[in-house]
Design an enzyme around this catalytic site. Structure first.
Site, PDB file in Angstrom:
ATOM      1  CE  LYS A  15      -2.378  -0.414   3.996  1.00 42.19           C
ATOM      2  NZ  LYS A  15      -1.881  -1.709   4.370  1.00 42.19           N
ATOM      3  NE  ARG A  90      -3.599  -0.472  10.399  1.00 44.16           N
ATOM      4  CZ  ARG A  90      -2.707  -0.090   9.706  1.00 44.16           C
ATOM      5  NH1 ARG A  90      -2.955   1.131   9.415  1.00 44.16           N
ATOM      6  NH2 ARG A  90      -1.625  -0.550   9.371  1.00 44.16           N
ATOM      7  NE  ARG A 127       7.650  -3.117   6.282  1.00 44.40           N
ATOM      8  CZ  ARG A 127       6.480  -2.808   6.046  1.00 44.40           C
ATOM      9  NH1 ARG A 127       5.855  -2.483   4.925  1.00 44.40           N
ATOM     10  NH2 ARG A 127       5.841  -2.558   7.372  1.00 44.40           N
ATOM     11  NE  ARG A 156       6.925  -0.318  10.242  1.00 44.99           N
ATOM     12  CZ  ARG A 156       5.753  -0.147   9.496  1.00 44.99           C
ATOM     13  NH1 ARG A 156       5.797   0.412   8.231  1.00 44.99           N
ATOM     14  NH2 ARG A 156       4.673  -0.615   9.903  1.00 44.99           N
ATOM     15  NE  ARG A 167       2.564  -4.479  11.377  1.00 43.45           N
ATOM     16  CZ  ARG A 167       3.590  -4.271  10.796  1.00 43.45           C
ATOM     17  NH1 ARG A 167       4.895  -4.956  10.839  1.00 43.45           N
ATOM     18  NH2 ARG A 167       3.554  -3.796   9.363  1.00 43.45           N
TER      19      ARG A 167
HETATM   20  P1  ADP Z   1       1.533  -1.196   7.793  1.00 37.37           P
HETATM   21  O1  ADP Z   1       2.870  -1.327   7.250  1.00 37.37           O
HETATM   22  O2  ADP Z   1       1.054  -2.607   8.846  1.00 37.37           O
HETATM   23  O3  ADP Z   1       0.464  -1.085   6.935  1.00 37.37           O
HETATM   24  P2  ADP Z   1       1.369   1.334   9.010  1.00 37.37           P
HETATM   25  O4  ADP Z   1       2.831   2.084   8.881  1.00 37.37           O
HETATM   26  O5  ADP Z   1       0.301   1.681   8.028  1.00 37.37           O
HETATM   27  O6  ADP Z   1       1.688  -0.319   8.823  1.00 37.37           O
HETATM   28  O7  ADP Z   1       1.042   1.374  10.445  1.00 37.37           O
HETATM   29  C1  ADP Z   1       1.737   1.128  11.675  1.00 37.37           C
HETATM   30  C2  ADP Z   1       1.187   0.858  12.963  1.00 37.37           C
HETATM   31  O8  ADP Z   1       0.583   2.137  13.054  1.00 37.37           O
HETATM   32  C3  ADP Z   1      -0.108   0.039  12.976  1.00 37.37           C
HETATM   33  O9  ADP Z   1       0.220  -1.479  13.370  1.00 37.37           O
HETATM   34  C4  ADP Z   1      -0.904   0.751  13.896  1.00 37.37           C
HETATM   35  O10 ADP Z   1      -0.398   0.321  15.267  1.00 37.37           O
HETATM   36  C5  ADP Z   1      -0.844   2.104  13.905  1.00 37.37           C
HETATM   37  N1  ADP Z   1      -1.835   2.693  12.922  1.00 37.37           N
HETATM   38  C6  ADP Z   1      -1.798   3.114  11.834  1.00 37.37           C
HETATM   39  N2  ADP Z   1      -2.976   3.426  11.353  1.00 37.37           N
HETATM   40  C7  ADP Z   1      -3.982   3.285  12.117  1.00 37.37           C
HETATM   41  C8  ADP Z   1      -5.381   3.234  12.242  1.00 37.37           C
HETATM   42  N3  ADP Z   1      -6.060   3.709  11.071  1.00 37.37           N
HETATM   43  N4  ADP Z   1      -5.994   2.909  13.245  1.00 37.37           N
HETATM   44  C9  ADP Z   1      -5.310   2.328  14.264  1.00 37.37           C
HETATM   45  N5  ADP Z   1      -3.970   2.193  14.353  1.00 37.37           N
HETATM   46  C10 ADP Z   1      -3.430   2.617  13.269  1.00 37.37           C
END
Ligand code: ADP
Ligand code: ZN
Length: 222
Positions: A15, A90, A127, A156, A167
């Site tokens: 994404k 989410r 990654r 990360r 996750r």
């Molecule tokens: P990913 O690589 O899993 O898509 P993101 O970078 O989008 O991860 O998000 C990292 C973390 O930030 C998530 O695991 C969550 O803890 C928090 N987070 C991000 N966006 C949201 C959201 N819309 N609602 C709740 N938590 C969020």
């Protein structure tokens, strides 16, 4: 008509990469809630202090906090002409709040990026990201520094094996129901995210094109 794009898909689906590419090509902002939270953690704000432990466990930050962040961000001038939302919504509660926020604006185009589970685990475990600018860099590339800014590449904090599994569980339980929430809309498309990035980008552009034509026909719901 504003291009209001929403990207769905599990962690590791690509994404972020696709959202970034597309937003840059169309000159609209990419709004990544993950990035916003990581910036808040770095800056040591109140939200950042509360989010850091939740993120490190692979869980979700509370709906109210996230909805507030996104409402404020979407009200800013640069988002009026369109945006790419990545990482939000989410949960179904976030999605219904987003519908309220979007009331009177052009329809959302929703793209779900589909990738098999074993491929997600493989990607997330390997990654790297740039410590300075946050850019994704696959380990397969073999580089030790960021191609964009020369920063150090690191794993990360939430990409270690146990957290990755958590996750993905959280995704299936809380975020996957969103696919059913949006699937009934005429502006919903799903694409195959297991292909090479350029192919995914091409499919994404085609899906957005098709959804955009539909959105145009529907017009803004007022
Ligand atoms: P990913 O690589 O899993 O898509 P993101 O970078 O989008 O991860 O998000 C990292 C973390 O930030 C998530 O695991 C969550 O803890 C928090 N987070 C991000 N966006 C949201 C959201 N819309 N609602 C709740 N938590 C969020
Ligand atoms: Zn960098």
């Amino acid at each position: 008509m504003a291009l209001n794009l929403l990207m769905l898909g599990p962690p590791g689906a690509g994404k972020g990469t696709q959202a970034e590419r597309f937003a840059r090509a169309r000159d609209i902002p990419r709004i990544s809630t993950g990035d916003i939270l990581r910036d808040a953690v770095q800056a040591g704000t109140e939200i950042g202090r509360r989010a850091t432990a939740i993120m490190d466990r692979g869980e979700l930050v509370g709906d109210d906090v996230m909805i507030g962040i996104v409402r404020d961000r979407l009200e800013r001038e640069d988002a009026k002409g369109g945006f790419v939302l990545d990482g939000f919504p989410r949960t179904v509660a976030q999605a219904t709040a987003l519908d309220t926020i979007m009331n009177g604006r052009d329809p959302l185009i929703v793209i779900d990026i589909v990738v098999p589970e074993d491929e997600l685990v493989r990607r997330l475990g390997t990654r790297l990201i740039c410590d300075d600018c946050g850019m994704n860099a696959p380990i397969a590339g073999g580089a030790a520094t960021c191609a964009k800014c020369g920063g150090k590449l690191v794993q990360r904090a939430d990409d270690n094996q146990a957290i990755v599994i958590e996750r993905l569980k959280v995704y299936h339980r809380q975020s996957e129901p969103l696919v059913e929430y949006y699937r009934v809309r005429p502006t919903f498309y799903s694409i195959d995210g297991a292909q090479p990035p350029d192919r995914v980008a091409a499919d994404l552009a085609a899906a957005i094109e098709a959804a955009g034509r539909t959105a145009m026909r529907l017009g803004a719901p007022r």
